[in-house]
Design a protein around this motif. Structure first.
Motif, PDB file in Angstrom:
ATOM      1  N   THR A 248       5.104   9.981   1.075  1.00  0.00           N
ATOM      2  CA  THR A 248       3.884  10.343   0.346  1.00  0.00           C
ATOM      3  C   THR A 248       3.219  11.552   0.994  1.00  0.00           C
ATOM      4  O   THR A 248       2.769  12.472   0.302  1.00  0.00           O
TER       5      THR A 248
ATOM      6  N   VAL B  14       5.042   5.879   3.455  1.00  0.00           N
ATOM      7  CA  VAL B  14       3.854   6.633   3.872  1.00  0.00           C
ATOM      8  C   VAL B  14       4.248   8.072   4.223  1.00  0.00           C
ATOM      9  O   VAL B  14       3.574   9.037   3.818  1.00  0.00           O
TER      10      VAL B  14
ATOM     11  N   GLY C  94       1.116   6.873  -6.478  1.00  0.00           N
ATOM     12  CA  GLY C  94      -0.087   7.678  -6.697  1.00  0.00           C
ATOM     13  C   GLY C  94       0.163   9.162  -6.532  1.00  0.00           C
ATOM     14  O   GLY C  94      -0.347   9.977  -7.314  1.00  0.00           O
TER      15      GLY C  94
ATOM     16  N   CYS D 176       0.725   4.127  -2.820  1.00  0.00           N
ATOM     17  CA  CYS D 176       0.440   5.516  -2.439  1.00  0.00           C
ATOM     18  C   CYS D 176       1.535   6.458  -2.933  1.00  0.00           C
ATOM     19  O   CYS D 176       1.251   7.566  -3.415  1.00  0.00           O
TER      20      CYS D 176
ATOM     21  N   LEU E 250       0.831  -1.211   0.000  1.00  0.00           N
ATOM     22  CA  LEU E 250       0.000   0.000   0.000  1.00  0.00           C
ATOM     23  C   LEU E 250       0.864   1.259   0.000  1.00  0.00           C
ATOM     24  O   LEU E 250       0.535   2.249  -0.665  1.00  0.00           O
TER      25      LEU E 250
ATOM     26  N   ARG F 172      -8.836  10.154  -4.293  1.00  0.00           N
ATOM     27  CA  ARG F 172      -8.240  10.773  -3.109  1.00  0.00           C
ATOM     28  C   ARG F 172      -8.669  10.034  -1.844  1.00  0.00           C
ATOM     29  O   ARG F 172      -7.857   9.809  -0.933  1.00  0.00           O
TER      30      ARG F 172
ATOM     31  N   GLY G 252       0.464  13.970  -0.286  1.00  0.00           N
ATOM     32  CA  GLY G 252      -0.516  12.916  -0.079  1.00  0.00           C
ATOM     33  C   GLY G 252      -1.723  13.023  -0.991  1.00  0.00           C
ATOM     34  O   GLY G 252      -1.603  13.343  -2.176  1.00  0.00           O
ATOM     35  N   HIS G 253      -2.886  12.776  -0.412  1.00  0.00           N
ATOM     36  CA  HIS G 253      -4.121  12.763  -1.202  1.00  0.00           C
ATOM     37  C   HIS G 253      -4.645  14.162  -1.498  1.00  0.00           C
ATOM     38  O   HIS G 253      -5.634  14.321  -2.217  1.00  0.00           O
TER      39      HIS G 253
ATOM     40  N   MET H 228      -6.805   6.755  -1.641  1.00  0.00           N
ATOM     41  CA  MET H 228      -5.414   6.970  -1.239  1.00  0.00           C
ATOM     42  C   MET H 228      -5.319   7.289   0.255  1.00  0.00           C
ATOM     43  O   MET H 228      -4.428   6.770   0.956  1.00  0.00           O
TER      44      MET H 228
ATOM     45  N   ALA I  38      -5.745   4.125   2.183  1.00  0.00           N
ATOM     46  CA  ALA I  38      -4.548   3.293   2.062  1.00  0.00           C
ATOM     47  C   ALA I  38      -3.417   3.828   2.927  1.00  0.00           C
ATOM     48  O   ALA I  38      -2.677   3.044   3.553  1.00  0.00           O
ATOM     49  N   LEU I  39      -3.273   5.144   2.982  1.00  0.00           N
ATOM     50  CA  LEU I  39      -2.234   5.756   3.822  1.00  0.00           C
ATOM     51  C   LEU I  39      -2.476   5.461   5.301  1.00  0.00           C
ATOM     52  O   LEU I  39      -1.540   5.130   6.045  1.00  0.00           O
TER      53      LEU I  39
END
Length: 374
Positions: free
Chosen positions: A99, A96, A37, A34, A30, A62, A104-105, A65, A68-69
């Motif tokens: 990301t 993580v 992503g 991420c 994951l 989003r 991130g998202h 993601m 998943a984070l």
């Protein structure tokens, strides 16, 4: 840490439970997805597929993601605190954290050029996440070979095929579209195209699957009966284990030839976009499911629809199964042309090429059709 990660990716076998390996692999997977992503969010013009951009909802991506984070971060922290495979969970947590530091998202996606060269990183992420979540679960629930682990022998080779065939999706689409228009553009008939496009949705789906499978049948049969083409197709048949990843083992030239020949009648007949989209979902599901390690036969329906049982026989080294079961969707095509397997046994014993002469490894298999002296 890097040395242990490299050792893990080069190994195979069942992951021992109770040591944080299973949860650590989930967190790491994951975390990698991420991280890829967030790169796709930053560089959508180069790392995402134009056809997919129009289909998926960015807000939904989003949310996926973010979930998943949270899952990857939570698992890795728990494993680190309880000293369970700290090196593995540490790598997941670093991904993580990386990301998150990259946005991130929440990375904004602004307007960008739409005609840039690209690789299908988004297609790789979505397909790997969806395929692994769905089909690994199905394989564990309805396993044919219960002792076969997720990380079985030669899984790395198939995963490398999976990565390459997804990353070059842009090249494959461009090349197949060019070849279809160049070699078959003259064959279109507006009257016929209008009639086909006007068919009810269900009739259009049945027709497109039937047309595609008739082309697939004869193309597939040619790969087995023409020595020059077998050089390419032998790569696909060299997989000695059947699971959700095995179908990805395919030489890029075979991929281009087969897709061009199947897309040609679809283009000529003029199916509607909705019907083509439905066909893509069907062919995508069956391509993975029919290679899966699942004990599914579907009773009498197996004489109509291609099942894992039907396709597993096609990959068998057993004498009665050689050069049989060519269909991808409709099993009755093989029964119609006399190429269906006839066996008193329910399942084959061994998979792979008879003689096991195809080398293992993505690069070796890419070169194999051009270097084989057989």
């Amino acid at each position: 840490m890097l040395e242990k990660l490299n050792e893990l990716t080069e190994s195979h076998g069942e992951l021992r439970r109770g040591r944080g390996l299973v949860s650590g692999v989930i967190a790491l997977s994951l975390g990698v997805l991420c991280f890829l992503g967030v790169l796709a969010f930053h560089f959508p013009e180069y790392l995402t597929t134009p056809q997919l951009r129009k289909s998926y909802n960015v807000d939904t991506i989003r949310m996926v993601m973010f979930a998943a984070l949270v899952i990857a971060g939570g698992i890795s922290l728990v494993n680190i605190i309880f000293n369970r495979s700290r090196w593995l969970s540490g790598a997941a947590f670093l991904l993580v954290a990386g990301t998150a530091l990259l946005g991130g998202h929440k990375v904004p996606v602004n307007d960008f050029a739409d005609n840039t060269p690209y690789i299908g990183l988004d297609w790789f992420i979505l397909d790997l996440l969806g395929s692994s979540l769905i089909f690994i679960f199905i394989e564990k629930l309805f396993a044919l070979r219960k002792d076969q682990p997720v990380f079985r022998a030669e899984w790395q080779t198939d995963f490398h095929h999976f990565i390459v065939n997804h990353m070059i999706v842009g090249f494959v689409l461009l090349a197949t579209n060019l070849m279809v228009h160049k070699f078959f553009g003259w064959a279109g008939n507006e009257g016929l195209r209008g009639w086909v496009e006007g068919l009810p949705f269900w009739a259009g789906v049945l027709l497109i699957v039937l047309v595609a499978d008739m082309v697939q049948y004869w193309t597939h049969r040619a790969y087995h009966e023409v020595p020059l083409l077998w050089r390419l197709h032998a790569v696909h048949h060299s997989a000695k284990s059947m699971d959700w990843l095995a179908g990805s083992r395919q030489h890029i030239l075979e991929l281009l030839i087969t897709r061009t020949l199947i897309l040609a009648p679809i283009y000529i007949l003029g199916f509607s976009k909705e019907v083509i989209d439905a066909y893509i979902v069907i062919v995508g599901f069956q391509a993975v499911f029919n290679h899966s390690n699942v004990s599914v036969r579907l009773g009498p329906l197996r004489y109509v629809i291609v099942t894992p049982n039907f396709h597993h026989w096609h990959h068998s080294q057993d004498q009665e199964a050689l050069d049989r079961n060519y269909s991808a969707h409709f099993a009755f095509i093989d029964y119609l042309f006399g190429t269906a397997v006839k066996s008193t046994r329910l399942w084959p014993e061994r998979y792979g090429v008879l003689g096991d002469y195809v080398p293992n490894g993505f690069i070796r298999q890419f070169k194999f059709p051009f270097t084989w002296k057989g």
